[in-house]
Design a protein around this motif. Structure first.
Motif, short mmCIF file in Angstrom:
data_model
loop_
_atom_site.label_atom_id
_atom_site.label_comp_id
_atom_site.label_asym_id
_atom_site.label_seq_id
_atom_site.Cartn_x
_atom_site.Cartn_y
_atom_site.Cartn_z
N TRP A 250 0.79 -1.22 0.00
CA TRP A 250 0.00 0.00 0.00
C TRP A 250 0.83 1.27 0.00
N ARG A 251 2.13 1.18 -0.04
CA ARG A 251 2.96 2.39 0.10
C ARG A 251 2.73 3.41 -1.01
N ALA A 252 2.34 2.96 -2.19
CA ALA A 252 2.13 3.89 -3.31
C ALA A 252 0.70 4.43 -3.36
N LEU A 253 -0.17 4.02 -2.42
CA LEU A 253 -1.57 4.41 -2.44
C LEU A 253 -1.74 5.93 -2.36
N ARG A 254 -2.64 6.47 -3.19
CA ARG A 254 -2.97 7.89 -3.18
C ARG A 254 -4.48 8.06 -3.04
N VAL A 255 -4.89 9.20 -2.52
CA VAL A 255 -6.31 9.46 -2.29
C VAL A 255 -6.66 10.88 -2.73
N GLY A 256 -7.87 11.05 -3.23
CA GLY A 256 -8.34 12.37 -3.64
C GLY A 256 -9.82 12.35 -3.93
N ALA A 257 -10.32 13.44 -4.53
CA ALA A 257 -11.73 13.59 -4.92
C ALA A 257 -12.67 13.33 -3.74
N TYR A 258 -12.29 13.84 -2.57
CA TYR A 258 -13.09 13.60 -1.37
C TYR A 258 -14.32 14.50 -1.34
N VAL A 259 -15.44 13.92 -0.97
CA VAL A 259 -16.68 14.68 -0.83
C VAL A 259 -17.43 14.18 0.39
N ASP A 260 -18.06 15.11 1.13
CA ASP A 260 -18.83 14.76 2.32
C ASP A 260 -20.04 15.68 2.35
N GLU A 261 -21.22 15.13 2.10
CA GLU A 261 -22.44 15.93 2.00
C GLU A 261 -23.49 15.44 2.99
N PHE A 262 -24.16 16.39 3.63
CA PHE A 262 -25.20 16.06 4.59
C PHE A 262 -26.32 17.07 4.44
N ASP A 263 -27.55 16.56 4.25
CA ASP A 263 -28.70 17.45 4.08
C ASP A 263 -29.91 16.79 4.71
N ALA A 264 -30.29 17.27 5.88
CA ALA A 264 -31.42 16.68 6.59
C ALA A 264 -32.72 16.87 5.82
N ALA A 265 -32.85 17.99 5.12
CA ALA A 265 -34.10 18.29 4.42
C ALA A 265 -34.40 17.25 3.34
N SER A 266 -33.36 16.78 2.65
CA SER A 266 -33.57 15.79 1.59
C SER A 266 -33.21 14.37 2.04
N THR A 267 -32.99 14.21 3.35
CA THR A 267 -32.61 12.91 3.92
C THR A 267 -31.41 12.34 3.17
N LYS A 268 -30.30 13.09 3.23
CA LYS A 268 -29.11 12.71 2.47
C LYS A 268 -27.88 12.72 3.36
N GLN A 269 -27.13 11.60 3.35
CA GLN A 269 -25.82 11.50 4.00
C GLN A 269 -24.94 10.76 3.02
N PHE A 270 -23.98 11.48 2.41
CA PHE A 270 -23.19 10.92 1.32
C PHE A 270 -21.74 11.33 1.44
N SER A 271 -20.84 10.37 1.25
CA SER A 271 -19.42 10.67 1.23
C SER A 271 -18.72 9.65 0.34
N ALA A 272 -17.68 10.11 -0.34
CA ALA A 272 -16.92 9.23 -1.23
C ALA A 272 -15.52 9.78 -1.43
N CYS A 273 -14.64 8.93 -1.90
CA CYS A 273 -13.29 9.35 -2.28
C CYS A 273 -12.75 8.36 -3.30
N VAL A 274 -11.63 8.69 -3.89
CA VAL A 274 -11.01 7.86 -4.91
C VAL A 274 -9.61 7.47 -4.46
N PHE A 275 -9.25 6.21 -4.64
CA PHE A 275 -7.92 5.72 -4.32
C PHE A 275 -7.23 5.25 -5.59
N ASP A 276 -6.01 5.73 -5.82
CA ASP A 276 -5.16 5.19 -6.88
C ASP A 276 -4.35 4.07 -6.25
N VAL A 277 -4.70 2.84 -6.58
CA VAL A 277 -4.13 1.67 -5.93
C VAL A 277 -2.68 1.45 -6.34
N GLY A 278 -2.31 1.89 -7.52
CA GLY A 278 -0.95 1.70 -7.99
C GLY A 278 -0.77 0.48 -8.87
N ASP A 279 -1.86 -0.21 -9.17
CA ASP A 279 -1.79 -1.39 -10.04
C ASP A 279 -2.42 -1.11 -11.40
#
Length: 384
Positions: free
Chosen positions: A101-130
């Motif tokens: 895992w030493r070459a692992l990279r992370v980005g494109a992080y998002v964290d969204e929360f909206d009680a009005a629309s009943t939404k809890q969402f989060s995601a990110c992207v990992f470059d595994v190196g393979d």
């Protein structure tokens, strides 16, 4: 035999020696629960059509090495609201120390929360190196809104996070022209399957694997749809022996029909916590099947839903969460920490529930409210 952290500390094979598998997916799915610090590039949420092109590659998705997360002063903010912060820190350290895992990279992080629309969402992207990119969707957090969204899946598709997951994956696919893997734990697994199935053919063909780790299932209409059938052979679902959340809306009874059952050293509902799952030599330790209690809980709820239409399901779910919301606290941690104050109001709200629904509701509350504790420190979780 131990958990994934034990395996990372003793097994040092690279992806060249042993290709990416379902245990690797569980590792990334668990890491995606972290509240990523400010040095991790955020997802800009821009128009995916403007980001693609023949030269789309990882440069279009800014990322940082995962080792840049190794800052002790950030650990509380990153892991303070997930179950067992120290185990999550241990996971991060073990990954950064391991050549896999030493070459692992992370980005494109998002964290969204909206009680009005009943939404809890989060995601990110990992470059595994393979050569592949792994798109990780976070599971349900401790908020009552997040869990309400999970159960809304019983009568509505898509829910807000499913729509967000489709947009996110489509945007990532336009910025990256190589192979894609998609996955998540708990609700994150459901989002991964839904998003992958919703992609156009040219993107779906680049999705090499979809991982759902104890994620809620889908109704028969979705499983029979051409969109799902197109990717079904790529879907890998895994659940612990005492699965509750992963068996919600699950139509398949046997492991051979669509999921593998993993041994966990957690007690009861704590089996949902991914860092309790057992691993040996980079592979899951398989159990003989679901426990009798898990099968009973799944059938109780799923059989109930099968008898009613979407409108009746909606009324049931809204009644269930009206009780929880009557407690006056936005998260399960706060609700349980102030049980003496919240219980009277919840009991008053429960008086209006149809007597025929109470038995099923009790099973649901026993199952998923306890499972919610595996994502947070009781009493210690507050949204910013």
């Amino acid at each position: 035999m131990g958990n994934v952290i034990d395996d990372l500390r003793t097994r040092f094979v690279t992806f060249d020696e042993d290709p990416f598998n379902e245990v690797d997916s569980l590792v990334l799915s668990q890491l995606s629960y972290a509240r990523m610090p400010g040095n991790v590039p955020r997802w800009d949420g821009g128009d995916a059509d403007d980001a693609g092109g023949d030269d789309a590659d990882s440069a279009a998705i800014p990322m940082v090495p995962v080792r840049d997360l190794l800052r002790a002063e950030r650990y509380d903010a990153m892991f303070g609201r997930v179950w067992s912060p120290q185990l999550n820190v241990d996971l991060l350290r073990a990954m950064c120390e391991n050549p896999r895992w030493r070459a692992l990279r992370v980005g494109a992080y998002v964290d969204e929360f909206d009680a009005a629309s009943t939404k809890q969402f989060s995601a990110c992207v990992f470059d595994v190196g393979d050569g592949a990119l792994y798109v990780a969707f976070r599971g349900t957090d401790s908020s009552i809104v997040g869990w309400k969204e999970d159960f809304t899946m019983a009568f509505r598709r898509p829910v807000a996070s499913q729509s967000a997951a489709v947009r996110y994956l489509a945007d990532v696919a336009c910025r990256w022209d190589g192979p894609l893997m998609v996955g998540g734990h708990s609700k994150g697994g459901n989002l991964a399957v839904y998003a992958a199935a919703s992609m156009p053919d040219d993107v779906a063909s680049r999705v090499t694997a979809v991982y759902s780790h104890d994620g809620p299932g889908f109704d028969e209409a979705f499983l029979e749809s051409p969109e799902y059938r197109r990717i079904s052979a790529k879907v890998h679902k895994s659940v612990p022996e005492s699965s509750v959340i992963g068996m919600l809306f699950e139509q398949r009874e046997q492991a051979a029909a669509g999921y593998e059952v993993v041994t966990s050293d957690g007690l009861g509902i704590m089996q949902h916590f991914a860092l309790n799952w057992q691993v040996r030599d980079g592979r899951f330790v398989h159990a003989d099947g679901l426990t009798g209690g898990a099968r009973y809980a799944a059938r109780t709820l799923n059989d109930w839903m099968a008898r009613y239409d979407d409108e009746r399901r909606r009324l049931f779910i809204e009644g269930l969460f009206a009780i929880l919301e009557a407690g006056g606290y936005p998260t399960f941690g706060e609700l349980t920490a102030h049980w003496a104050q919240s219980l009277p109001a919840m009991l008053v709200a429960a008086r209006g529930i149809d007597a025929g629904d109470r038995g099923v509701m009790v099973e649901v509350l026993k199952g998923f409210a306890a499972t919610a504790a595996t994502s947070v420190i009781p009493g210690g979780d507050r949204r910013e």
